[in-house]
Design a protein around this motif. Structure first.
Motif, mmCIF file in Angstrom:
data_model
loop_
_atom_site.group_PDB
_atom_site.id
_atom_site.type_symbol
_atom_site.label_atom_id
_atom_site.label_comp_id
_atom_site.label_asym_id
_atom_site.label_seq_id
_atom_site.Cartn_x
_atom_site.Cartn_y
_atom_site.Cartn_z
ATOM 1 N N ALA A 1 0.834 -1.205 0.000
ATOM 2 C CA ALA A 1 0.000 0.000 0.000
ATOM 3 C C ALA A 1 0.868 1.254 0.000
ATOM 4 O O ALA A 1 0.522 2.259 -0.637
ATOM 5 C CB ALA A 1 -0.929 -0.005 1.214
ATOM 6 N N SER A 2 1.991 1.218 0.687
ATOM 7 C CA SER A 2 2.870 2.383 0.717
ATOM 8 C C SER A 2 3.439 2.666 -0.664
ATOM 9 O O SER A 2 3.658 3.822 -1.037
ATOM 10 C CB SER A 2 4.040 2.152 1.680
ATOM 11 O OG SER A 2 3.558 1.846 2.952
ATOM 12 N N PRO B 1 -3.586 3.797 4.916
ATOM 13 C CA PRO B 1 -4.330 4.836 5.647
ATOM 14 C C PRO B 1 -3.401 5.633 6.568
ATOM 15 O O PRO B 1 -2.589 5.053 7.274
ATOM 16 C CB PRO B 1 -5.359 4.033 6.456
ATOM 17 C CG PRO B 1 -4.873 2.630 6.468
ATOM 18 C CD PRO B 1 -4.049 2.444 5.242
ATOM 19 N N ASN B 2 -3.553 6.934 6.510
ATOM 20 C CA ASN B 2 -2.733 7.812 7.343
ATOM 21 C C ASN B 2 -3.414 7.968 8.697
ATOM 22 O O ASN B 2 -4.283 8.817 8.892
ATOM 23 C CB ASN B 2 -2.583 9.156 6.636
ATOM 24 C CG ASN B 2 -1.711 10.096 7.431
ATOM 25 O OD1 ASN B 2 -1.482 9.886 8.629
ATOM 26 N ND2 ASN B 2 -1.218 11.129 6.766
ATOM 27 N N GLN C 1 -8.081 6.300 0.991
ATOM 28 C CA GLN C 1 -7.408 7.463 0.410
ATOM 29 C C GLN C 1 -6.472 7.027 -0.705
ATOM 30 O O GLN C 1 -6.194 5.845 -0.856
ATOM 31 C CB GLN C 1 -6.632 8.210 1.488
ATOM 32 C CG GLN C 1 -5.593 7.356 2.193
ATOM 33 C CD GLN C 1 -4.989 8.058 3.398
ATOM 34 O OE1 GLN C 1 -5.459 7.923 4.509
ATOM 35 N NE2 GLN C 1 -3.936 8.824 3.150
ATOM 36 N N GLY C 2 -6.011 7.987 -1.462
ATOM 37 C CA GLY C 2 -5.066 7.700 -2.536
ATOM 38 C C GLY C 2 -5.768 7.211 -3.786
ATOM 39 O O GLY C 2 -6.993 7.206 -3.866
ATOM 40 N N ALA D 1 -15.883 3.174 1.592
ATOM 41 C CA ALA D 1 -14.932 2.499 2.487
ATOM 42 C C ALA D 1 -15.194 2.813 3.960
ATOM 43 O O ALA D 1 -15.233 1.917 4.799
ATOM 44 C CB ALA D 1 -13.508 2.874 2.113
ATOM 45 N N ARG D 2 -15.401 4.090 4.266
ATOM 46 C CA ARG D 2 -15.566 4.487 5.670
ATOM 47 C C ARG D 2 -16.776 3.781 6.292
ATOM 48 O O ARG D 2 -16.675 3.167 7.352
ATOM 49 C CB ARG D 2 -15.733 6.017 5.750
ATOM 50 C CG ARG D 2 -15.947 6.498 7.161
ATOM 51 C CD ARG D 2 -16.070 8.017 7.233
ATOM 52 N NE ARG D 2 -16.058 8.451 8.609
ATOM 53 C CZ ARG D 2 -17.132 8.491 9.392
ATOM 54 N NH1 ARG D 2 -18.310 8.132 8.908
ATOM 55 N NH2 ARG D 2 -17.032 8.868 10.641
#
Ligand SMILES: Cc1cc2nc3c(=O)[nH]c(=O)nc-3n(C[C@H](O)[C@H](O)[C@H](O)COP(=O)(O)OP(=O)(O)OC[C@H]3O[C@@H](n4cnc5c(N)ncnc54)[C@H](O)[C@@H]3O)c2cc1C
Ligand SMILES: *[C@@H]1O[C@H](CO)[C@@H](O)[C@H](O)[C@H]1NC(C)=O
Ligand SMILES: *[C@@H]1O[C@H](CO)[C@@H](O)[C@H](O)[C@H]1NC(C)=O
Ligand SMILES: *[C@@H]1O[C@H](CO)[C@@H](O)[C@H](O)[C@H]1NC(C)=O
Ligand SMILES: *[C@@H]1O[C@H](CO)[C@@H](O)[C@H](O)[C@H]1NC(C)=O
Length: 535
Positions: free
Chosen positions: A439-440, A446-447, A475-476, A483-484
């Motif tokens: 993911a990075s 996720p941050n 995100q991204g 998603a949330r």
């Protein structure tokens, strides 16, 4: 400019995810599937065909539905937490229909060869030869996603079992095993204590006269149903635990988990105690093995020293008559359509993060789902596809060859240190760590810090709750608006299929009527007084 053409090889879990991601990223996928339907391993069929992975009739997933879903397509809330193979297929069909994947799949089309084109070093293109109904056809592709799976070729180490050729009974590999009926009344020895061995032994023990489960090294057995009846992966695979895993010394984690597993049943008493510690080898899932051992239907035995015509002689010198031998000795895999199949195969460690072969002039070949996450494969291979698609499009760059080799070497050293020297384990990754690593690369991790500031409710669930795949859609690139909500409702989806009988109690359970309490108190006092007077 038309999208790049991508060949997806295989329409199992990994292949379907890959097609979906290609479409999402504006690439043009064509998927070739050797069989006549989607689902790969998970599609149950009465007959085993060589080269085709299968499950047995009763196979149930060992990863729970919330942890197993594709990241933007949760399982329906009424589906059970641990799914029967037919339910997995049902889900895959819904997924394929929802995202219109079927029209991109050519069934009964086997990929025979994938070769670099002569101008590969500038175009990165491939010549692909596909066999469809006896006819061979050639295609040119800009990128290849290999989704052909890990469990195609059963591994039968017959040379390790002297006398097996003269054994007169039946010999099968767990790959051929379908259902227990025809083993009624038989004496069976199952060799190997991986997930398949234990599943097959447990199931057979309902029908067989006796099942012997033979293991060289024993195993730690963990179970799907964890504390308070929650699915184990939703409890253990959290970000919080991933951090604990890093800060706690390994021996401490090992003893904590081993203590817990021994509290369920003592692995030593049950003849299962392995010589390795919990973390250094894959543990085996079984909810009912101890039940079969305690009822004597399954007897744990050491390795088989040799077979005679009608019996097995074990390393402790005991001899048992057997009618059937089931080899649950695992699988190997290969990519017969690739040149250099042997260099790719030598060990999966020679691939950059299990996806990209580092030596290619152009990064247009990706391996999807060719690893063994401790956790579900679906979200992992989907994320790999997201990364591969962005690399194919040039939006993400890979490091230099030496950079990739250095990473591979580092991982190799780490494996050698942590895991036993088992070639299968070299492909083992921890779910949360690996997901975050990939993911990075694409910027979808996720941050947590910003979520803690702006959406603490969500942040808490991300940090302490199960690390579900939806987290990688917050995100991204590839962000998904649902998603949330999907994360915040995941616990409801876990509970819903369990709580199918809702209590319509008006008063809480503990509200004992006052008169009853008074009566009991008086009775108690009376009895106590009697006791005291007597004494
Ligand atoms: C008994 C068993 C239980 C498992 N349980 C779980 C579980 O509970 N949870 C979990 O996450 N994982 C589990 N796994 C791991 C399993 O590998 C994955 O769940 C999943 O099936 C992998 O999907 P895949 O698409 O990568 O490969 P596969 O399902 O193997 O699909 C590969 C597809 O590629 C096709 N193909 C291969 N070669 C070619 C070619 N040359 N041309 C065209 N098509 C080709 C095949 O026909 C097949 O359809 C289990 C594995 C086994 C063996
Ligand atoms: C490897 O590929 C070559 C052709 O490049 C083929 O002849 C050989 O059979 C393959 N080996 C395996 C193990 O698939
Ligand atoms: C096969 O190996 C040769 C020599 O090592 C290398 O140049 C070539 O890129 C490899 N091909 C693939 C598809 O990996
Ligand atoms: C589930 O079972 C498969 C097949 O035996 C195995 O490869 C996988 O590692 C298991 N999953 C976990 C989380 O142990
Ligand atoms: C571990 O594997 C390496 C390389 O694969 C080998 O050289 C070594 O002998 C193995 N060690 C043990 C203890 O099996």
């Amino acid at each position: 400019m038309p999208g790049k053409r991508i060949a997806v090889i295989g329409a199992g879990i990994s292949g379907l995810g890959a097609i979906k991601i290609c479409l999402e990223e504006g690439l043009e996928p064509i998927c070739f599937e050797g069989s006549n339907d989607i689902g790969g391993l998970w599609r149950y069929e009465e007959k085993t065909e060589s080269g085709r992975p299968t499950v047995y009739k009763s196979t149930i997933c060992n990863t729970s539905k919330e942890m197993t879903a594709y990241s933007d397509y949760p399982f329906p809330d009424h589906f059970p937490n641990y799914l029967h193979n037919s339910k997995i297929i049902e889900y895959l069909q819904m997924y394929a229909k929802h995202f219109h994947l079927l029209k991109h799949i050519q069934f009964l089309s086997k990929v025979c060869s994938v070769r670099k084109r002569s101008d590969f070093s500038c175009t990165g293109q491939w010549d692909v030869v596909v066999q469809t109904e006896g006819k061979q056809e050639s295609y040119v592709f800009d990128g290849i996603m290999v989704c052909s799976g890990l469990y195609t070729d059963p591994l039968l180490p017959l040379q390790d079992f002297p006398g097996i050729t003269s054994f007169k009974g039946q010999c099968i590999h767990s790959w051929e095993y379908k259902s227990p009926e025809k083993f009624q009344g038989k004496k069976i020895v199952v060799i190997g204590i991986g997930n398949s061995g234990v599943d097959v032994a447990s199931e057979l023990s309902h029908m067989a006269a006796q099942v012997f489960l033979s293991t060289r090294r024993g195993a730690w057995i963990w179970n799907r149903v964890w504390d308070y009846g929650m699915p184990i992966d939703t409890v253990l695979f959290t970000r919080f635990n991933a951090i604990l895993n890093k800060v706690y010394p390994t021996f401490l984690i090992n003893s904590l988990i081993e203590k817990k597993l021994n509290a369920r049943f003592n692995h030593d008493t049950y003849g299962l105690l392995p010589q390795h510690r919990f973390l250094s080898h894959q543990a085996t899932f079984s909810d009912d093995l101890p039940n079969h051992i305690i009822t004597g239907r399954v007897m744990i035995k050491p390795n088989v020293r040799k077979f005679t015509k009608t019996s097995a002689i074990f390393e402790d010198g005991t001899e048992e008559d057997v009618d059937v031998v089931v080899f649950a000795t695992g699988y190997t895999f290969s990519f017969p359509f690739l040149e250099n199949n042997s260099t790719v195969l030598d060990s999966q460690c020679s691939m950059f993060k299990f996806v990209f072969p580092p030596q290619l002039e152009k990064p247009t070949l990706a391996f999807i789902g060719i690893l063994q996450p401790v956790g579900a494969i679906m979200p992992v291979s989907e994320l790999q596809s997201r990364w591969a698609a962005r690399v194919f499009k040039g939006l993400n760059k890979l490091p230099s060859v030496s950079g990739m080799m250095a990473d591979i070497e580092k991982k190799r050293k780490k494996f050698a240190k942590e895991y036993r020297n088992n070639s299968r384990d070299t492909r083992r990754v921890q779910y949360v760590d690996y997901m975050d690593e990939i993911a990075s690369e694409i910027g979808v991790k996720p941050n947590l810090f910003s979520f803690f500031l702006w959406d603490p409710k969500l942040a808490l669930e991300i940090f302490f709750g199960p690390c579900t795949p939806y987290q990688y859609r917050l995100q991204g690139p590839g962000k998904w608006a649902g998603a949330r909500r999907t994360i915040l409702t995941q616990r409801e989806r876990i509970i819903k299929p369990l709580k199918t009988r809702t209590l319509t109690l008006v008063q809480p359970l503990n509200s004992v009527p006052f008169w009853l309490k008074s009566f009991c108190a008086a009775l108690l006092l009376f009895v106590l007084t009697l006791v005291i007077i007597k004494a």
